[in-house]
Design a protein around this motif. Sequence first.
Motif: not given
Length: 218
Positions: A3-4, A100-101, A103-104, A106, A210, A214
């Motif tokens: 995912l990352w 994820w907000c 961090k990624k 979207m 996710s 971490r």
Amino acid sequence: MKLWDYDAFILDLDGTLIDSGKYHAQAFADAVLAQSGYRLKPYEHHEFFGKHSIWFAEDLNERYGLSLDPQEVLKHKRERVQEIFVAELFAGAQAFLEFWCGKKTMALATNSPLEFVEPALRDAQIFNCFDVITTASDVKRRKPDPEIIEITAERLDVEPEHTLVFEDQLIGIKAARAAGAKVIAVDNGQPVNYPVDVAVHTWNDLLKLSELHRWNPN
């Protein structure tokens, strides 16, 4: 890739993030009943999930010899959805977005029109999670055509192959693949026969993956 490793996530809305399919199907059934007197069978409610109102109205005309006006069915269906719809996120979806907000990057890419999408996102309190929102109002061809994925990737300034798309139906999976993007099928309990080479996860599964990264970034 994990995912990352992707530059951006592109998410579908109806049936993927919010449990709206049942409202769209009921509104479509109400529109068909009002125009023709035909009452959709329970399995046809499920059949609707992977189609567009115009296509399905045309199918019903051929199937049962009805005289539905597909555009009028769509208009009535959209009006009825506004009357009955309640924004309900699927289990784990909000927690995944919150993780994820920030961090990624979207984006949202949906076959629904903007006048439905924006209120739904605000009601579900997830509007601010998305850097880009692309709807049926922005494209000439809906999924399974790849146009909406391609336009969304362009707006994000990323290549489609560097995006990860989240979809619940085959038409969305086809669109993502045709655009060259990687896709994950989100299992929210609908009877879909996903391709064997597509990873299938619930939102809770994806949240666990996710959170695992971490603590184990390598």
